[in-house]
Scaffold this motif. Structure first.
Motif, mmCIF file in Angstrom:
data_model
loop_
_atom_site.group_PDB
_atom_site.id
_atom_site.type_symbol
_atom_site.label_atom_id
_atom_site.label_comp_id
_atom_site.label_asym_id
_atom_site.label_seq_id
_atom_site.Cartn_x
_atom_site.Cartn_y
_atom_site.Cartn_z
ATOM 1 N N ASP A 277 0.726 -1.218 -0.081
ATOM 2 C CA ASP A 277 0.044 -0.014 0.022
ATOM 3 C C ASP A 277 0.874 1.183 -0.024
ATOM 4 N N GLN A 278 1.131 2.090 -1.277
ATOM 5 C CA GLN A 278 1.941 2.957 -1.431
ATOM 6 C C GLN A 278 1.084 4.269 -0.780
ATOM 7 N N GLY A 279 1.337 4.707 0.289
ATOM 8 C CA GLY A 279 0.413 6.069 0.759
ATOM 9 C C GLY A 279 1.063 7.395 0.798
ATOM 10 N N THR A 280 0.324 7.962 1.215
ATOM 11 C CA THR A 280 0.635 9.605 1.195
ATOM 12 C C THR A 280 1.982 9.832 1.984
ATOM 13 N N SER A 281 1.879 9.144 3.417
ATOM 14 C CA SER A 281 2.944 9.625 4.359
ATOM 15 C C SER A 281 3.882 8.337 4.252
ATOM 16 N N GLY A 282 3.763 7.211 3.776
ATOM 17 C CA GLY A 282 4.403 5.938 3.922
ATOM 18 C C GLY A 282 3.879 4.904 3.185
ATOM 19 N N THR A 283 4.667 3.893 2.976
ATOM 20 C CA THR A 283 4.228 2.563 2.400
ATOM 21 C C THR A 283 4.317 1.354 3.331
ATOM 22 N N LYS A 284 3.069 0.774 3.477
ATOM 23 C CA LYS A 284 3.024 -0.273 4.102
ATOM 24 C C LYS A 284 2.949 -1.724 3.361
ATOM 25 N N ALA A 285 3.733 -2.709 3.894
ATOM 26 C CA ALA A 285 3.750 -3.877 2.918
ATOM 27 C C ALA A 285 3.367 -5.067 3.801
ATOM 28 N N LEU A 286 2.658 -6.024 3.537
ATOM 29 C CA LEU A 286 2.463 -7.321 4.022
ATOM 30 C C LEU A 286 2.411 -8.355 3.415
ATOM 31 N N VAL A 287 2.994 -9.501 4.031
ATOM 32 C CA VAL A 287 2.902 -10.785 3.479
ATOM 33 C C VAL A 287 1.933 -11.552 4.223
ATOM 34 N N VAL A 288 0.941 -11.849 3.193
ATOM 35 C CA VAL A 288 -0.499 -12.247 3.523
ATOM 36 C C VAL A 288 -0.529 -13.929 3.021
ATOM 37 N N CYS A 289 -0.692 -14.823 4.307
ATOM 38 C CA CYS A 289 -0.956 -16.288 3.739
ATOM 39 C C CYS A 289 -2.362 -16.711 4.067
ATOM 40 N N PRO A 290 -2.903 -17.468 3.117
ATOM 41 C CA PRO A 290 -4.470 -17.732 3.104
ATOM 42 C C PRO A 290 -4.961 -18.563 4.284
ATOM 43 N N GLU A 291 -4.136 -19.103 4.876
ATOM 44 C CA GLU A 291 -4.253 -19.785 6.223
ATOM 45 C C GLU A 291 -3.762 -19.098 7.389
ATOM 46 N N ARG A 292 -2.696 -18.753 7.519
ATOM 47 C CA ARG A 292 -2.129 -18.035 8.637
ATOM 48 C C ARG A 292 -2.152 -16.550 8.672
ATOM 49 N N GLY A 293 -2.749 -15.741 8.089
ATOM 50 C CA GLY A 293 -2.976 -14.455 7.841
ATOM 51 C C GLY A 293 -1.517 -13.787 7.535
ATOM 52 N N VAL A 294 -1.379 -12.576 8.173
ATOM 53 C CA VAL A 294 -0.143 -11.911 7.902
ATOM 54 C C VAL A 294 1.056 -12.376 8.653
ATOM 55 N N ILE A 295 2.097 -12.897 7.837
ATOM 56 C CA ILE A 295 3.204 -13.335 8.446
ATOM 57 C C ILE A 295 4.488 -12.499 8.040
ATOM 58 N N GLY A 296 4.513 -11.448 7.445
ATOM 59 C CA GLY A 296 5.357 -10.484 7.644
ATOM 60 C C GLY A 296 4.990 -8.870 7.157
ATOM 61 N N THR A 297 5.677 -8.139 7.826
ATOM 62 C CA THR A 297 5.318 -6.761 7.733
ATOM 63 C C THR A 297 6.380 -5.592 7.381
ATOM 64 N N GLY A 298 6.295 -4.687 6.734
ATOM 65 C CA GLY A 298 7.322 -3.855 6.416
ATOM 66 C C GLY A 298 6.689 -2.391 6.174
ATOM 67 N N PHE A 299 7.461 -1.378 6.661
ATOM 68 C CA PHE A 299 7.122 -0.125 6.472
ATOM 69 C C PHE A 299 8.068 1.079 6.223
#
Length: 479
Positions: free
Chosen positions: A9-31
């Motif tokens: 998600d490239q936003g106005t004040s920053g970019t948020k990134a998620l690694v999303v697994c269909p079974e386990r949900g969010v398994i990695g984040t970055g900003f």
């Protein structure tokens, strides 16, 4: 083929990134932070290199934390942020004009006689908030070289070499024929952009190209504008529901089905998403300053940050007669008066920080009520409930104020990063032909539900005070 996806998600004040697994949900984040510059005259711009670098940095961090390969990439963008760039090299030719930049007001003034035609063609009112006025301004004042596009087309080109934009983002330009979801020859002519090379308009889920920007080869299979991504993640896929995202600004979207609604309430009619050749539409209303208004209070020293809203505002029972119209970057829908400035009235020697905080919360919530009521008029029936997401939903004071003034339940999403999750769902659909979008979405349940605690009469009185303050601004009276 199943597996995790990378959602950015490239936003106005920053970019948020998620690694999303269909079974386990969010398994990695970055900003990664982005720092747009606010300049005199309502101008706002950002170095495009910051946008691209933030995408790579946030995505790389999320992948490093997940420590698993991903099968696809989804990218959400700001919507109306515009730049000129060289399609041969990808090099930016201008800074990026951020979505709330007002310098293209002169372009809009010249097109005033064509406003009704443009609105009917594109669903959008004539306002420098949208991309086309900024594109025309860049062509007149900065450069005639290269191509001029929204930021997503540039980011996609840098990542994959493709030259595309998705239908939802194209719908934010005021150059898209709303009924046909393709570029409007007439709108391009009115903006003197007829000779421009524009990106191909594609659906929101499908193969765009492959990137190695994050290390391994990853196919880009999901593209979407930020607010529509959040609408999708909130599982509002049928008419009657609405969501509001409280970010830098606040954005209310209501689904209208497979037909655009061109009401006269002041809301925008635009593409929600296009999947498998079928186009869904939504109504869209904007509050230009939400978290940015909180930052303004912070910069003044009234609070130390958004986390202080509840503690400081909770120290007093009400706003003490203070009314705040937080139009710090102008009034958006349903008024469309970007030239106005905010107002703070009813101040006294007994006014303290808590009163200012409560007045801000009331001003933000009241603007969202105006959007919800406008949506109800255009839809022909009131909204049953409002689903909300974004950083400011952490404030119980703001959310309770919202429920009180709206006189409807406010359901706070348990998904803190709805925009990224919507982009991730589209990436999954694009990578797995035959997968229904509802099956790619995360389960939805509210983290909290705020019910109105005041009577309809009291809510009406508080809204009436806000509306009187807005009317004073509209009349050009300064208190």
């Amino acid at each position: 083929m199943t597996g995790p996806v990378l959602a950015v998600d490239q936003g106005t004040s920053g970019t948020k990134a998620l690694v999303v697994c269909p079974e386990r949900g969010v398994i990695g984040t970055g900003f990664a932070e982005v720092r747009p510059r606010s300049l005199p005259g309502g101008r706002a711009e950002v170095d495009p290199a910051q946008l691209y670098d933030s995408v790579v940095e946030a995505g790389t961090r999320a992948l490093a934390e997940a420590r698993e390969p991903v099968m696809a990439l989804g990218l959400a963008n700001q919507g109306e942020t515009v730049l000129a760039w060289d399609p041969a090299t990808g090099r930016p030719l201008t800074d990026a004009l951020v979505w709330h930049d007002r310098r293209a007001s002169s372009v809009c003034a010249e097109l005033a006689d064509d406003a009704d035609e443009l609105r009917h063609l594109t669903g959008l009112p004539l306002d420098p908030y949208f991309a086309a006025p900024k594109m025309a301004w860049i062509r007149r004042h900065l450069t005639a070289e290269g191509v001029v596009t929204t930021s997503d087309a540039w980011l996609g080109h840098r990542l994959t070499g493709a030259f595309v934009t998705d239908a939802a983002t194209a719908g934010r330009t005021q150059l898209l024929d709303l009924d046909r979801a393709e570029w409007s020859v007439r709108a391009l002519e009115l903006y003197a952009l007829s000779g421009e090379r524009l990106p191909e308009v594609v659906g929101n889920a499908g193969f765009v190209g492959t990137t190695t920007a994050f290390g391994p080869e990853i196919p880009l299979t999901g593209l979407v504008v930020d607010q529509q991504a959040a609408l999708l993640a909130q599982r509002i896929t049928e008419p009657g529901g609405a969501k509001c995202t409280y970010g830098t600004g606040a954005f209310l979207l209501a689904h209208t089905g497979d037909t655009p609604r061109r009401g006269d309430s002041g809301l925008v009619s635009c593409v929600a998403w296009q999947l498998g050749g079928d186009t869904s539409y939504c109504l869209d209303g904007q509050v230009y300053t939400a978290a940015s208004a909180v930052r303004w209070l912070t910069d003044l020293g009234v609070i130390k940050g958004a986390a202080d809203l509840d503690a400081v505002g909770g120290a007093v029972p009400d706003s003490g007669g203070v009314t705040f119209v937080p139009a710090l970057a102008g009034l958006a829908a349903p008024w469309w008066r970007g030239d106005l400035r905010g107002s703070l009235t009813g101040l006294g020697l007994d006014t303290g920080p808590g009163h200012l905080v409560r007045a801000l919360c009331e001003g933000l919530a009241a603007q969202v009520v105006e959007l919800a009521e406008a949506a109800a008029v255009d839809l022909g029936s009131p909204l049953d409930v409002l689903r909300v997401d974004g950083g400011l939903t952490r404030s119980a004071l703001l959310m309770q104020t919202q429920a009180d003034l709206l006189q409807r339940p406010v359901e706070v999403s348990a998904l803190p990063d709805a925009t990224a999750l919507g982009a991730g769902a589209l990436a999954r659909v694009g990578a797995q032909p035959g997968l229904e979008v509802v099956d790619a979405l995360p389960d939805w349940k509210p983290a909290a539900v705020y019910e109105p605690r005041v009577s309809a009469d009291e809510a009406g009185e508080r809204l009436a005070g806000f509306r009187r303050a807005v009317a004073t601004l509209l009349q050009g009276v300064r208190g």
